[in-house]
Scaffold this active site. Structure first.
Site, PDB file in Angstrom:
ATOM      1  N   GLY A 110       0.815  -1.216   0.000  1.00  0.00           N
ATOM      2  CA  GLY A 110       0.000   0.000   0.000  1.00  0.00           C
ATOM      3  C   GLY A 110       0.843   1.257   0.000  1.00  0.00           C
ATOM      4  N   GLY A 112       1.624   2.816  -2.626  1.00  0.00           N
ATOM      5  CA  GLY A 112       1.203   3.685  -3.726  1.00  0.00           C
ATOM      6  C   GLY A 112       2.002   3.477  -4.998  1.00  0.00           C
ATOM      7  N   SER A 113       2.235   2.194  -5.355  1.00  0.00           N
ATOM      8  CA  SER A 113       3.056   1.931  -6.538  1.00  0.00           C
ATOM      9  C   SER A 113       2.404   2.451  -7.823  1.00  0.00           C
ATOM     10  CB  SER A 113       3.388   0.443  -6.657  1.00  0.00           C
ATOM     11  OG  SER A 113       2.248  -0.334  -6.446  1.00  0.00           O
ATOM     12  N   SER A 114       1.082   2.345  -7.922  1.00  0.00           N
ATOM     13  CA  SER A 114       0.416   2.806  -9.161  1.00  0.00           C
ATOM     14  C   SER A 114       0.584   4.308  -9.332  1.00  0.00           C
ATOM     15  CB  SER A 114      -1.074   2.505  -9.118  1.00  0.00           C
ATOM     16  OG  SER A 114      -1.288   1.163  -8.847  1.00  0.00           O
ATOM     17  N   ALA A 116       3.013   6.171  -8.028  1.00  0.00           N
ATOM     18  CA  ALA A 116       4.419   6.485  -8.300  1.00  0.00           C
ATOM     19  C   ALA A 116       4.766   6.189  -9.766  1.00  0.00           C
ATOM     20  CB  ALA A 116       5.326   5.699  -7.351  1.00  0.00           C
ATOM     21  N   ASP A 157      -1.202  10.575  -2.639  1.00  0.00           N
ATOM     22  CA  ASP A 157      -0.037   9.739  -2.954  1.00  0.00           C
ATOM     23  C   ASP A 157       0.751  10.299  -4.145  1.00  0.00           C
ATOM     24  OD1 ASP A 157      -2.305   9.168  -4.422  1.00  0.00           O
ATOM     25  OD2 ASP A 157      -2.279   7.023  -4.036  1.00  0.00           O
TER      26      ASP A 157
END
Ligand code: MEV
Length: 332
Positions: A110, A112-114, A116, A157
């Site tokens: 969680g 926030g890879s999407s 980033a 994010d």
């Protein structure tokens, strides 16, 4: 132009205060973590986009540039391709691309890879096509991407991925203010459970619809906590911050987004000497954070493990999006 290869990286994030309430016009506080997503990007001569994203199980995916916006994108690369589609349309550019993503952290945490990845994509494209895109415009394009892929989200994010550091944030980027933070002695515990943000956001929306007065009262209390937390962060007042974390966690329990695992990790961390502890993010799983005096770090880590969590070694206040390699620039 065709030889131009870039690598861009952006940090993940952790929500410190104000989750959920931020979607109802209240502020939140987010910090960027030192675990990053990297995107290697290159313009190619063929009218196709090749993507390699091993961390989401995509070894190689190819799409024709002319199919952007016309076909369903695979799950793991939706944000990346949507960002490319929106960028090409907005700036009336287009070309074949090789894109390769790598992550220093699991998409399960969680962090926030999407978001980033989305930020990296917009930053890389602006460089590759030589288009001046300031941070606010970068935020707006990335936010449009996120909303069009997942429908909801405050964008906090994205702000962390772009500006880095620790930020006082309002929904949709209405306010993005850096907070001067010296040090954040926080232990992070992963619950081992993947949270489904959309489901939790819907749950809170359901409560807000059914019991509006109760929900609004909770959001107002969270707002007060966030504002006090900003001051406590600036004053390095850990006793106050810890207290505010506990209060914020209790309010999230009232919103029914916590789970027994997160509760017991937080309680155990407190018993082991943390100033305060709370879940971080949507709830339902992912991570909790415990503000911890140096002398109690070992005990708190052990307590989190005993409560079923996994301690993640992360540092905060990390640098925002940056270009880490630019071949054509090196050559000129
Ligand atoms: C999720 O990490 C935090 C939420 O407030 C959603 C958002 O702000 O986008 C629940």
């Amino acid at each position: 132009m065709t030889n131009h290869t870039l690598t861009v990286s952006a940090p993940g994030k952790l929500m410190l205060f104000g989750e959920h309430a931020v979607l109802y016009g209240k502020p939140c506080i987010v910090t960027a973590v030192d675990q990053r997503i990297r995107l290697k990007a290159k313009i190619i001569n063929r009218e196709i986009i090749n993507i390699s994203a091993p961390q989401v199980g995509i070894k190689k995916y190819t799409i024709k540039v002319s199919d952007l916006g016309k076909v369903e994108y695979p799950k793991g690369v939706k944000f990346l391709l949507k960002a490319v589609e929106i960028f090409f349309k907005k700036y009336k550019v287009g070309s074949g691309l090789d894109l390769e993503t790598k992550s220093e952290f699991s998409s399960l945490f969680g962090f926030g890879s999407s978001s980033a990845v989305t930020v990296c994509a917009v930053k890389a494209l602006s460089k590759l096509f030589d288009i001046e895109v300031d941070n606010k415009s970068l935020f707006d394009i990335a936010y449009q991407t996120v909303l069009s892929v997942q429908g909801v989200g405050s964008g906090f994010d994205l702000a962390a991925a772009i500006w880095g550091g620790t930020i006082f944030f309002e929904n949709g980027g209405k306010k993005i203010e850096p907070i001067n933070v010296n040090n954040l002695p926080i232990v992070v515990g992963y619950s081992g459970i993947k949270a489904d943000t959309a489901t939790l956001v819907k749950r809170v929306a359901g409560l807000h619809k059914k019991e509006r007065e109760k929900a609004d009262k909770i959001f107002n209390s969270i707002e007060k906590i966030v504002k006090q937390a900003k001051l406590a962060l600036e004053d390095t007042n850990y006793f106050k911050l810890g207290e505010l974390m506990d209060q914020n966690h209790t309010l999230l329990q009232k919103l029914a987004v916590s789970i027994p695992r997160l509760d017991s990790m937080a309680v155990s961390a407190k018993e082991a000497g943390a100033f305060g502890a709370k879940l971080s993010g949507a709830g339902g799983g992912d991570c909790m954070i415990a503000l911890t005096p140096d002398k109690s770090v070992r005990k708190v880590k052990k307590a989190i493990k005993n409560a079923g969590g996994v301690v993640l070694n992360v540092k905060f206040n990390a640098e925002g999006v940056k270009i880490t390699y630019d071949k054509s620039k090196n050559e000129s």
